[in-house]
Design a protein around this motif. Structure first.
Motif, PDB file in Angstrom:
ATOM      1  N   ALA A 130      -8.487   5.076  18.705  1.00  0.00           N
ATOM      2  CA  ALA A 130      -7.434   6.067  18.479  1.00  0.00           C
ATOM      3  C   ALA A 130      -8.022   7.384  17.986  1.00  0.00           C
ATOM      4  O   ALA A 130      -9.076   7.411  17.345  1.00  0.00           O
ATOM      5  N   GLU A 131      -7.319   8.454  18.293  1.00  0.00           N
ATOM      6  CA  GLU A 131      -7.637   9.758  17.705  1.00  0.00           C
ATOM      7  C   GLU A 131      -7.158   9.687  16.252  1.00  0.00           C
ATOM      8  O   GLU A 131      -6.026   9.278  15.986  1.00  0.00           O
ATOM      9  N   ILE A 132      -8.025  10.068  15.310  1.00  0.00           N
ATOM     10  CA  ILE A 132      -7.712   9.919  13.886  1.00  0.00           C
ATOM     11  C   ILE A 132      -7.772  11.269  13.193  1.00  0.00           C
ATOM     12  O   ILE A 132      -8.723  12.023  13.372  1.00  0.00           O
ATOM     13  N   ARG A 133      -6.732  11.552  12.403  1.00  0.00           N
ATOM     14  CA  ARG A 133      -6.733  12.739  11.545  1.00  0.00           C
ATOM     15  C   ARG A 133      -6.457  12.274  10.119  1.00  0.00           C
ATOM     16  O   ARG A 133      -5.561  11.465   9.890  1.00  0.00           O
ATOM     17  N   LEU A 134      -7.232  12.812   9.182  1.00  0.00           N
ATOM     18  CA  LEU A 134      -7.108  12.437   7.778  1.00  0.00           C
ATOM     19  C   LEU A 134      -6.766  13.658   6.942  1.00  0.00           C
ATOM     20  O   LEU A 134      -7.270  14.744   7.203  1.00  0.00           O
ATOM     21  N   LYS A 135      -5.929  13.444   5.938  1.00  0.00           N
ATOM     22  CA  LYS A 135      -5.614  14.525   5.017  1.00  0.00           C
ATOM     23  C   LYS A 135      -5.455  13.919   3.622  1.00  0.00           C
ATOM     24  O   LYS A 135      -4.480  13.222   3.350  1.00  0.00           O
ATOM     25  N   PRO A 136      -6.436  14.162   2.742  1.00  0.00           N
ATOM     26  CA  PRO A 136      -6.330  13.623   1.385  1.00  0.00           C
ATOM     27  C   PRO A 136      -5.271  14.374   0.581  1.00  0.00           C
ATOM     28  O   PRO A 136      -5.007  15.557   0.817  1.00  0.00           O
ATOM     29  N   SER A 137      -4.664  13.667  -0.370  1.00  0.00           N
ATOM     30  CA  SER A 137      -3.700  14.326  -1.254  1.00  0.00           C
ATOM     31  C   SER A 137      -4.453  15.267  -2.185  1.00  0.00           C
ATOM     32  O   SER A 137      -5.679  15.193  -2.318  1.00  0.00           O
ATOM     33  N   SER A 138      -3.717  16.139  -2.840  1.00  0.00           N
ATOM     34  CA  SER A 138      -4.363  17.148  -3.695  1.00  0.00           C
ATOM     35  C   SER A 138      -5.181  16.511  -4.816  1.00  0.00           C
ATOM     36  O   SER A 138      -6.196  17.046  -5.222  1.00  0.00           O
ATOM     37  N   GLY A 139      -4.757  15.370  -5.318  1.00  0.00           N
ATOM     38  CA  GLY A 139      -5.513  14.698  -6.374  1.00  0.00           C
ATOM     39  C   GLY A 139      -6.432  13.608  -5.859  1.00  0.00           C
ATOM     40  O   GLY A 139      -7.042  12.872  -6.628  1.00  0.00           O
ATOM     41  N   ASN A 140      -6.528  13.473  -4.542  1.00  0.00           N
ATOM     42  CA  ASN A 140      -7.366  12.468  -3.881  1.00  0.00           C
ATOM     43  C   ASN A 140      -6.993  11.026  -4.226  1.00  0.00           C
ATOM     44  O   ASN A 140      -7.813  10.128  -4.093  1.00  0.00           O
ATOM     45  N   LYS A 141      -5.747  10.812  -4.660  1.00  0.00           N
ATOM     46  CA  LYS A 141      -5.304   9.450  -4.949  1.00  0.00           C
ATOM     47  C   LYS A 141      -4.824   8.740  -3.689  1.00  0.00           C
ATOM     48  O   LYS A 141      -4.787   7.517  -3.628  1.00  0.00           O
ATOM     49  N   VAL A 172      -4.431   9.145   0.901  1.00  0.00           N
ATOM     50  CA  VAL A 172      -4.859   9.832   2.110  1.00  0.00           C
ATOM     51  C   VAL A 172      -3.794   9.589   3.185  1.00  0.00           C
ATOM     52  O   VAL A 172      -3.268   8.494   3.324  1.00  0.00           O
ATOM     53  N   SER A 173      -3.462  10.663   3.888  1.00  0.00           N
ATOM     54  CA  SER A 173      -2.556  10.569   5.021  1.00  0.00           C
ATOM     55  C   SER A 173      -3.412  10.299   6.250  1.00  0.00           C
ATOM     56  O   SER A 173      -4.364  11.037   6.520  1.00  0.00           O
ATOM     57  N   VAL A 174      -3.083   9.241   6.971  1.00  0.00           N
ATOM     58  CA  VAL A 174      -3.841   8.851   8.151  1.00  0.00           C
ATOM     59  C   VAL A 174      -2.918   8.954   9.363  1.00  0.00           C
ATOM     60  O   VAL A 174      -1.885   8.290   9.419  1.00  0.00           O
ATOM     61  N   THR A 175      -3.292   9.793  10.307  1.00  0.00           N
ATOM     62  CA  THR A 175      -2.538   9.935  11.549  1.00  0.00           C
ATOM     63  C   THR A 175      -3.388   9.354  12.669  1.00  0.00           C
ATOM     64  O   THR A 175      -4.547   9.738  12.833  1.00  0.00           O
ATOM     65  N   LEU A 176      -2.807   8.419  13.395  1.00  0.00           N
ATOM     66  CA  LEU A 176      -3.490   7.760  14.504  1.00  0.00           C
ATOM     67  C   LEU A 176      -2.698   8.027  15.778  1.00  0.00           C
ATOM     68  O   LEU A 176      -1.473   7.862  15.791  1.00  0.00           O
ATOM     69  N   ARG A 177      -3.381   8.405  16.832  1.00  0.00           N
ATOM     70  CA  ARG A 177      -2.712   8.663  18.106  1.00  0.00           C
ATOM     71  C   ARG A 177      -3.477   7.932  19.204  1.00  0.00           C
ATOM     72  O   ARG A 177      -4.697   8.092  19.340  1.00  0.00           O
ATOM     73  N   ARG A 178      -2.723   7.111  19.951  1.00  0.00           N
ATOM     74  CA  ARG A 178      -3.365   6.348  21.026  1.00  0.00           C
ATOM     75  C   ARG A 178      -2.346   5.996  22.100  1.00  0.00           C
ATOM     76  O   ARG A 178      -1.149   5.906  21.835  1.00  0.00           O
ATOM     77  N   LEU A 179      -2.839   5.788  23.295  1.00  0.00           N
ATOM     78  CA  LEU A 179      -1.991   5.359  24.398  1.00  0.00           C
ATOM     79  C   LEU A 179      -1.491   3.943  24.111  1.00  0.00           C
ATOM     80  O   LEU A 179      -2.284   3.032  23.875  1.00  0.00           O
TER      81      LEU A 179
END
Length: 86
Positions: A43-54, A56-63
């Motif tokens: 899958a295509e993966i995008r990560l975005k940690p929260s401001s306090g690094n507690k 992580v937002s994980v976005t996965l995109r796949r067929l």
């Protein structure tokens, strides 16, 4: 995750034409990030940690081939401690 599987399947089938690329979004503690990523190999993966690094937002995109395949990913994700599915 407390949702009615049948109504979710109907909603997916009414709004998507499988096979198609589907985007999953989850929020987890960083120590569970690898478990989320392993749900969808390739899958295509995008990560975005929260401001306090507690968290992580994980976005996965796949067929995805079918709406049932999408539901199965959510079922497997539900087994991960503290997960939030968006």
């Amino acid at each position: 995750m407390s949702w009615d599987e049948r109504s979710f399947l109907e909603k997916l089938e009414g709004t998507h034409q499988f096979p198609e690329h589907y985007t999953f979004k989850f929020i987890v503690k960083p120590e569970y990030q690898a478990q989320i990523e392993s749900l969808l190999p390739g899958a295509e993966i995008r990560l975005k940690p929260s401001s306090g690094n507690k968290y992580v937002s994980v976005t996965l995109r796949r067929l995805m081939d079918t709406s049932r395949d999408v539901v199965e990913v959510y079922k497997q994700a539900n087994k991960i401690e503290g997960i939030i599915a968006l």
